[in-house]
Design a protein around this motif. Structure first.
Motif, PDB file in Angstrom:
ATOM      1  N   GLU A 175     -27.351  26.589  23.329  1.00  0.00           N
ATOM      2  CA  GLU A 175     -27.805  27.458  22.122  1.00  0.00           C
ATOM      3  C   GLU A 175     -28.864  26.865  21.447  1.00  0.00           C
ATOM      4  O   GLU A 175     -29.734  27.529  20.888  1.00  0.00           O
ATOM      5  CB  GLU A 175     -26.647  27.220  20.972  1.00  0.00           C
ATOM      6  CG  GLU A 175     -25.362  27.656  21.324  1.00  0.00           C
ATOM      7  CD  GLU A 175     -25.352  29.387  21.539  1.00  0.00           C
ATOM      8  OE1 GLU A 175     -26.263  30.079  20.978  1.00  0.00           O
ATOM      9  OE2 GLU A 175     -24.623  29.795  22.570  1.00  0.00           O
ATOM     10  N   ALA A 176     -29.314  25.544  21.793  1.00  0.00           N
ATOM     11  CA  ALA A 176     -30.660  25.013  21.267  1.00  0.00           C
ATOM     12  C   ALA A 176     -31.655  25.577  21.911  1.00  0.00           C
ATOM     13  O   ALA A 176     -32.850  26.077  21.442  1.00  0.00           O
ATOM     14  CB  ALA A 176     -30.633  23.406  21.737  1.00  0.00           C
ATOM     15  N   ALA A 177     -31.348  26.050  23.290  1.00  0.00           N
ATOM     16  CA  ALA A 177     -32.454  26.510  24.106  1.00  0.00           C
ATOM     17  C   ALA A 177     -32.736  27.982  23.562  1.00  0.00           C
ATOM     18  O   ALA A 177     -34.004  28.515  23.365  1.00  0.00           O
ATOM     19  CB  ALA A 177     -32.086  26.802  25.516  1.00  0.00           C
ATOM     20  N   ARG A 233     -40.243  23.956  24.350  1.00  0.00           N
ATOM     21  CA  ARG A 233     -38.917  23.366  24.044  1.00  0.00           C
ATOM     22  C   ARG A 233     -37.822  24.053  24.578  1.00  0.00           C
ATOM     23  O   ARG A 233     -36.890  23.681  25.135  1.00  0.00           O
ATOM     24  CB  ARG A 233     -38.857  23.401  22.509  1.00  0.00           C
ATOM     25  CG  ARG A 233     -39.839  22.170  22.081  1.00  0.00           C
ATOM     26  CD  ARG A 233     -39.444  21.738  20.626  1.00  0.00           C
ATOM     27  NE  ARG A 233     -40.164  20.706  20.187  1.00  0.00           N
ATOM     28  CZ  ARG A 233     -40.436  20.134  18.922  1.00  0.00           C
ATOM     29  NH1 ARG A 233     -39.916  20.696  18.070  1.00  0.00           N
ATOM     30  NH2 ARG A 233     -41.073  18.813  18.803  1.00  0.00           N
ATOM     31  N   ALA A 234     -37.993  25.552  24.508  1.00  0.00           N
ATOM     32  CA  ALA A 234     -36.718  26.416  25.022  1.00  0.00           C
ATOM     33  C   ALA A 234     -36.620  26.168  26.522  1.00  0.00           C
ATOM     34  O   ALA A 234     -35.643  25.934  27.295  1.00  0.00           O
ATOM     35  CB  ALA A 234     -37.006  27.876  24.856  1.00  0.00           C
ATOM     36  N   ALA A 235     -37.672  26.013  27.149  1.00  0.00           N
ATOM     37  CA  ALA A 235     -37.904  25.704  28.648  1.00  0.00           C
ATOM     38  C   ALA A 235     -37.067  24.454  29.033  1.00  0.00           C
ATOM     39  O   ALA A 235     -36.475  24.295  30.003  1.00  0.00           O
ATOM     40  CB  ALA A 235     -39.147  26.110  29.303  1.00  0.00           C
ATOM     41  N   ALA A 236     -37.709  23.464  28.222  1.00  0.00           N
ATOM     42  CA  ALA A 236     -37.087  22.080  28.491  1.00  0.00           C
ATOM     43  C   ALA A 236     -35.658  22.071  28.276  1.00  0.00           C
ATOM     44  O   ALA A 236     -34.865  21.444  29.248  1.00  0.00           O
ATOM     45  CB  ALA A 236     -37.731  21.149  27.560  1.00  0.00           C
ATOM     46  N   ALA A 283     -32.978  21.496  31.017  1.00  0.00           N
ATOM     47  CA  ALA A 283     -31.985  20.138  30.914  1.00  0.00           C
ATOM     48  C   ALA A 283     -30.457  20.671  31.325  1.00  0.00           C
ATOM     49  O   ALA A 283     -29.727  20.198  31.837  1.00  0.00           O
ATOM     50  CB  ALA A 283     -31.962  19.527  29.846  1.00  0.00           C
ATOM     51  N   TYR A 284     -30.282  21.975  30.675  1.00  0.00           N
ATOM     52  CA  TYR A 284     -28.994  22.623  30.778  1.00  0.00           C
ATOM     53  C   TYR A 284     -28.695  22.958  32.222  1.00  0.00           C
ATOM     54  O   TYR A 284     -27.466  22.405  32.659  1.00  0.00           O
ATOM     55  CB  TYR A 284     -28.948  23.969  29.995  1.00  0.00           C
ATOM     56  CG  TYR A 284     -27.311  24.615  30.110  1.00  0.00           C
ATOM     57  CD1 TYR A 284     -26.432  24.281  29.038  1.00  0.00           C
ATOM     58  CD2 TYR A 284     -27.311  25.365  30.995  1.00  0.00           C
ATOM     59  CE1 TYR A 284     -25.043  24.816  29.518  1.00  0.00           C
ATOM     60  CE2 TYR A 284     -26.001  26.033  31.443  1.00  0.00           C
ATOM     61  CZ  TYR A 284     -25.115  25.770  30.565  1.00  0.00           C
ATOM     62  OH  TYR A 284     -23.748  26.393  30.620  1.00  0.00           O
ATOM     63  N   ARG A 327     -32.673  33.255  32.413  1.00  0.00           N
ATOM     64  CA  ARG A 327     -33.468  34.308  31.656  1.00  0.00           C
ATOM     65  C   ARG A 327     -34.463  33.451  30.835  1.00  0.00           C
ATOM     66  O   ARG A 327     -35.844  33.904  30.682  1.00  0.00           O
ATOM     67  CB  ARG A 327     -32.661  35.055  30.796  1.00  0.00           C
ATOM     68  CG  ARG A 327     -31.933  36.273  31.875  1.00  0.00           C
ATOM     69  CD  ARG A 327     -31.481  37.321  31.276  1.00  0.00           C
ATOM     70  NE  ARG A 327     -30.472  36.977  30.025  1.00  0.00           N
ATOM     71  CZ  ARG A 327     -29.191  36.904  30.388  1.00  0.00           C
ATOM     72  NH1 ARG A 327     -28.727  37.319  31.761  1.00  0.00           N
ATOM     73  NH2 ARG A 327     -28.112  36.737  29.514  1.00  0.00           N
ATOM     74  N   ILE A 328     -34.072  32.558  30.139  1.00  0.00           N
ATOM     75  CA  ILE A 328     -35.107  31.509  29.250  1.00  0.00           C
ATOM     76  C   ILE A 328     -36.125  31.152  29.991  1.00  0.00           C
ATOM     77  O   ILE A 328     -37.120  30.955  29.715  1.00  0.00           O
ATOM     78  CB  ILE A 328     -34.343  30.909  28.176  1.00  0.00           C
ATOM     79  CG1 ILE A 328     -33.552  31.466  27.481  1.00  0.00           C
ATOM     80  CG2 ILE A 328     -35.314  29.824  27.565  1.00  0.00           C
ATOM     81  CD1 ILE A 328     -32.550  30.385  26.535  1.00  0.00           C
ATOM     82  N   LEU A 329     -35.831  30.549  31.255  1.00  0.00           N
ATOM     83  CA  LEU A 329     -37.074  29.919  31.878  1.00  0.00           C
ATOM     84  C   LEU A 329     -37.893  30.995  32.433  1.00  0.00           C
ATOM     85  O   LEU A 329     -39.273  30.780  32.377  1.00  0.00           O
ATOM     86  CB  LEU A 329     -36.113  29.103  33.105  1.00  0.00           C
ATOM     87  CG  LEU A 329     -35.730  27.940  32.931  1.00  0.00           C
ATOM     88  CD1 LEU A 329     -35.131  27.356  34.210  1.00  0.00           C
ATOM     89  CD2 LEU A 329     -36.742  26.899  32.292  1.00  0.00           C
ATOM     90  N   ASP A 330     -37.361  32.054  32.720  1.00  0.00           N
ATOM     91  CA  ASP A 330     -38.116  33.329  33.055  1.00  0.00           C
ATOM     92  C   ASP A 330     -39.158  33.685  32.249  1.00  0.00           C
ATOM     93  O   ASP A 330     -40.495  34.047  32.398  1.00  0.00           O
ATOM     94  CB  ASP A 330     -37.299  34.418  33.960  1.00  0.00           C
ATOM     95  CG  ASP A 330     -36.354  34.232  35.019  1.00  0.00           C
ATOM     96  OD1 ASP A 330     -36.928  33.053  35.598  1.00  0.00           O
ATOM     97  OD2 ASP A 330     -35.332  34.908  35.357  1.00  0.00           O
ATOM     98  N   LYS A 331     -38.553  33.997  30.861  1.00  0.00           N
ATOM     99  CA  LYS A 331     -39.259  34.424  29.668  1.00  0.00           C
ATOM    100  C   LYS A 331     -40.408  33.314  29.280  1.00  0.00           C
ATOM    101  O   LYS A 331     -41.501  33.605  28.903  1.00  0.00           O
ATOM    102  CB  LYS A 331     -38.557  34.351  28.425  1.00  0.00           C
ATOM    103  CG  LYS A 331     -37.644  35.800  28.802  1.00  0.00           C
ATOM    104  CD  LYS A 331     -36.968  36.150  27.480  1.00  0.00           C
ATOM    105  CE  LYS A 331     -35.965  37.157  27.602  1.00  0.00           C
ATOM    106  NZ  LYS A 331     -35.250  37.593  26.534  1.00  0.00           N
ATOM    107  N   ALA A 332     -40.072  31.968  29.472  1.00  0.00           N
ATOM    108  CA  ALA A 332     -40.988  31.213  29.106  1.00  0.00           C
ATOM    109  C   ALA A 332     -42.204  30.689  30.099  1.00  0.00           C
ATOM    110  O   ALA A 332     -43.122  30.036  29.504  1.00  0.00           O
ATOM    111  CB  ALA A 332     -40.165  29.557  29.034  1.00  0.00           C
ATOM    112  N   GLU A 333     -41.917  31.181  31.113  1.00  0.00           N
ATOM    113  CA  GLU A 333     -42.958  30.999  32.111  1.00  0.00           C
ATOM    114  C   GLU A 333     -44.307  31.586  31.879  1.00  0.00           C
ATOM    115  O   GLU A 333     -44.200  33.146  31.338  1.00  0.00           O
ATOM    116  CB  GLU A 333     -42.607  31.468  33.682  1.00  0.00           C
ATOM    117  CG  GLU A 333     -42.001  30.235  34.384  1.00  0.00           C
ATOM    118  CD  GLU A 333     -41.454  30.742  35.724  1.00  0.00           C
ATOM    119  OE1 GLU A 333     -41.629  31.829  36.132  1.00  0.00           O
ATOM    120  OE2 GLU A 333     -40.691  29.867  36.401  1.00  0.00           O
TER     121      GLU A 333
END
Lengths: 362, 186
Positions: free
Chosen positions: A320-322, A333-336, A340-341, A356-362
């Motif tokens: 949820e933090a991400a 921070r979202a990607a980190a 980490a998750y 999906r968050i990692l993909d969006k953050a790129e």
């Protein structure tokens, strides 16, 4: 009366995910406690008999023995040395709890006290080698978390070494239970266990230390502010943690999310060691998200995770933090947090969302 | 070009029997599966039976602790749901009895009454629970499980620890008393 099933069926059941997980945590704690009690019982009987004999023998000796000349040695009394947040480093060399339990830091060690209450002491060993001497106490659980390896203590002396690639647990006296990612082992005196560290040393996402999130009245906006030099003491009677939680629950039921956030923030800030603070910090994250305060939500979820990295809410809190960091526009921070998750929970329930968050953050 | 379409894999939830067997073999994950499958259901029964959520978490907690410790005594793993209800009902009954002895039923708890979607039903629910509070637990619980929760009479008998004939008689007696009380009310 004939209408009773319909009327009662409309009753709202106040049961949500958070409550469900909170109760599961209590159930598992209770079961662990009872298992430990059962294991200890035969030993206690023997110890009781042995103790009785020892006391009788000591009484006889006390009558016969000659008292040596000279001064009696002084009795040292150790007290809990640091206020919350308790972060001890190797320089301070030892942490002593009020019941006499000690954590002696032997080299480059760092230990955080995550929880300290009458029922539970939870230490998080961040690095180095620490020798623990734990006073037996059936009413209190003692847990050491070393990078995901959980050492549950029954009353013993043991050492945890957090190396580059592994975690070693060596028992000198008594028994401990060691829970890794995929198995639980019980160690007795003389046993040593080495577990591979599956993930690199956890780098928690830390908010800027000089920023605090202030809660504004209903309808207002939260703004990051410089941390004030000191807080004025409250003029009114201090509410208990339970009262603050009740206040927050009542406010949530009425849809007054600002009040709920305020009560939960106060609970977490005022009672950081209370068992309610853990789930309350998660709840605070959910409330802040509902208010659209995504950075504050991320901070609350992060705080929840840091409070107990192996707790019942840890996985959800990290995820949820991400999500909240992304919603707050903090892509790094979202990607980190998402990475980490995934490092920690490779097959976790939120892995698709994190990817999906990692993909969006790129 | 040969193309092969593969059907998506579907995760099939294990049956209650399989979960119970895994718990008996020592699986903590299986116990969590059982908990997440039925905790909400048990909580619903408890909150409706007690009329408030003052002791909800305690009763659910006690229920699953007892279930984990006595899972080997469960004769038919397929009946794990009514078995959990049986345990929950016993704990709820103890707490209701304790409240009754202290004279606390509904008086102190009324402000904790869970919300209803229709405010008119709230008044009727209050009236119903006020009448239920006048009934001894031995009548209140079987009536509630049968008429409100819709449990089978055999399961109600098991939950109450009495014979099928006794449970039928008690439900009938509860119904008669409730009818009388609710009709007398203005």
């Amino acid at each position: 009366v004939s209408d009773a099933p319909r009327i009662v069926g409309q009753m709202h059941v106040p049961w949500d995910d958070l409550r469900e997980r909170r109760v599961l945590g209590k159930v598992e704690a209770k079961l662990a406690e009872r298992r430990a009690m059962r294991r200890r019982r035969p030993w206690l009987v023997a110890a009781g008999l042995g103790g009785g004999l020892f006391v009788a023998a000591a009484a006889v000796l006390a009558v016969l023995a000659l008292r040596p000349a000279g001064e009696e040695p002084a009795i040292a009394v150790a007290e809990l040395p640091v206020p919350s947040p308790q972060v001890l480093t190797a320089d301070e060399s030892a942490l002593t709890l009020p019941d006499g339990s000690r954590a002696q830091m032997l080299g480059g060690a760092r230990v955080d006290v995550a929880v300290q209450s009458a029922e539970l002491v939870q230490l998080v060993q961040r690095s180095g080698v620490v020798r623990y001497e734990v006073t037996p106490n059936p009413d209190r659980r003692f847990v050491v978390d070393a990078d995901g390896v959980e050492v549950r203590v029954i009353g013993t002396v043991f050492t945890v070494s957090l190396g580059e690639d592994d975690v070693r647990v060596a028992v000198e006296r008594g028994r401990v239970e060691v829970a890794g990612t995929d198995r639980v082992s019980e160690l007795g005196a003389g046993d040593e266990l080495k577990l591979d560290r599956a993930v690199p040393v956890d780098e928690p996402i830390v908010l800027d230390d000089d920023v605090v999130i202030e809660i504004e009245p209903e309808g207002g906006q939260s703004k990051p502010r410089e941390k004030p030099a000191g807080r004025a003491p409250p003029q009114h009677e201090t509410p208990s943690a339970k009262e603050l939680l009740d206040r927050a629950d009542a406010a949530r039921m009425r849809g007054r999310l600002g009040e709920a956030a305020e009560a939960l923030s106060e609970l977490v800030r005022r009672y950081p060691r209370d068992p309610l603070a853990y789930s309350s910090s998660f709840q605070l994250g959910k409330v802040q998200r509902s208010r659209g305060q995504h950075a504050a939500a991320a901070a609350a979820f992060t705080a929840c995770h840091r409070r107990a990295p192996s707790g019942a809410l840890a996985e959800d809190a990290r995820a949820e933090a991400a999500v909240s960091w992304l919603a707050a526009g903090k892509k790094d921070r979202a990607a980190a947090a998402a990475q980490a998750y995934l490092d920690r929970y490779a097959s976790g329930a939120h892995r698709a969302r994190m990817q999906r968050i990692l993909d969006k953050a790129e | 070009v040969l193309s092969v379409r593969q059907a998506p894999l579907r995760e099939v939830a294990p049956s209650d029997e399989v979960i119970v067997e895994r718990i008996r073999a020592g699986s903590d994950d299986a116990f969590r599966q059982l908990y997440f499958r039925y905790a909400r259901y048990v909580a619903g029964v408890v909150v409706r039976l007690m009329g408030d959520d003052l002791e909800l978490e305690d009763v659910v907690q006690d229920t699953f602790v007892r279930a984990a410790e006595r899972i080997d005594t469960l004769r038919s793993p397929a009946h794990v749901r009514p078995w959990l209800v049986t345990i929950a009902v016993r704990f709820a009954r103890e707490r209701l009895g304790r409240r009754r002895r202290r004279g606390q039923l509904r008086q102190e708890a009324s402000h904790h009454f869970p919300t209803m979607s229709d405010p008119r039903d709230r008044a009727r629910a209050d009236e119903l629970y006020a009448a239920l509070d006048q009934l001894p637990e031995k009548y209140r619980i079987p009536w509630f499980l049968a008429r409100v929760e819709g449990e089978k009479l055999e399961d109600v008998a098991m939950a109450c620890g009495v014979s099928l004939a006794t449970v039928k008689r008690r439900i009938h007696e509860a119904q008669t008393r409730l009818d009388r009380r609710l009709e007398v009310r203005p």
